[in-house]
Scaffold this active site. Sequence first.
Site: not given
Length: 247
Positions: A16, A18, A192
């Site tokens: 991922d 961000d 996240d």
Amino acid sequence: MTFADLLCPSCALFLDFDGTLVDIAPQPEAVVVPAGLIDTLQTLHGYLEGAVAVISGRPIAQIDEFLTPLRLPAAGVHGAERRRADGELLLLATPPLRQVEDAARALVGQHPRLRLELKRGSVALHYRQAPELESRCVQALQEAVDQSPGLTLLRGKMVVEAKPGGASKGRAIEEFLQEPPFLGRTPVFIGDDITDEVGFSTVQRLGGLGVKVGEGASVAWQRMANPAVMREEMERAVCAQMRKAGS
């Protein structure tokens, strides 16, 4: 578990952006790419013979802009667009978004601290600057999605997003794993957000590993404290592999 423990020549690495590779910023365009990150990703790309991909809610064009001159295989807009390792760009058919866009624009007109983000195939409404409006944002977009066949609502960190029902990070990962250089490798996905949970479930169902960055409940079997730790571990692992290669 360290990044070096995860890294083996036979794995396929899905990352991922961000909140994983970079710290989350107040606005999407304010993200800062730390010094050394692009070189680290380039080295990993070589070490894994190209089996490194970014899996993000951002459009692929934005990922390329932040990581220039590096152009990794990537899935953008939660899998609504995907660039294969050979450079071919695949675009998922997207249902009409007009009702969702109109609902989001109306809400932003009433509350200027909200941020509307229009992507190919999705509409995202950010409420990071107005967290007290979360329920209003969710309700408005959910009502619009319910009247828009083919769309589904996705919750993320201080954002709610309407996207094609057939698009997901898990599906994008599965598609990569059917193609070289990812084919036959053990998948590792590091993310996240709530939007990454389907990716964790997918790789673990396929015999791989999900790694959650940061706090919060997760189906991922492993965890790293924050993006800074993630980057440090990644750089340390790359340095270790370079030393091995030179010995």
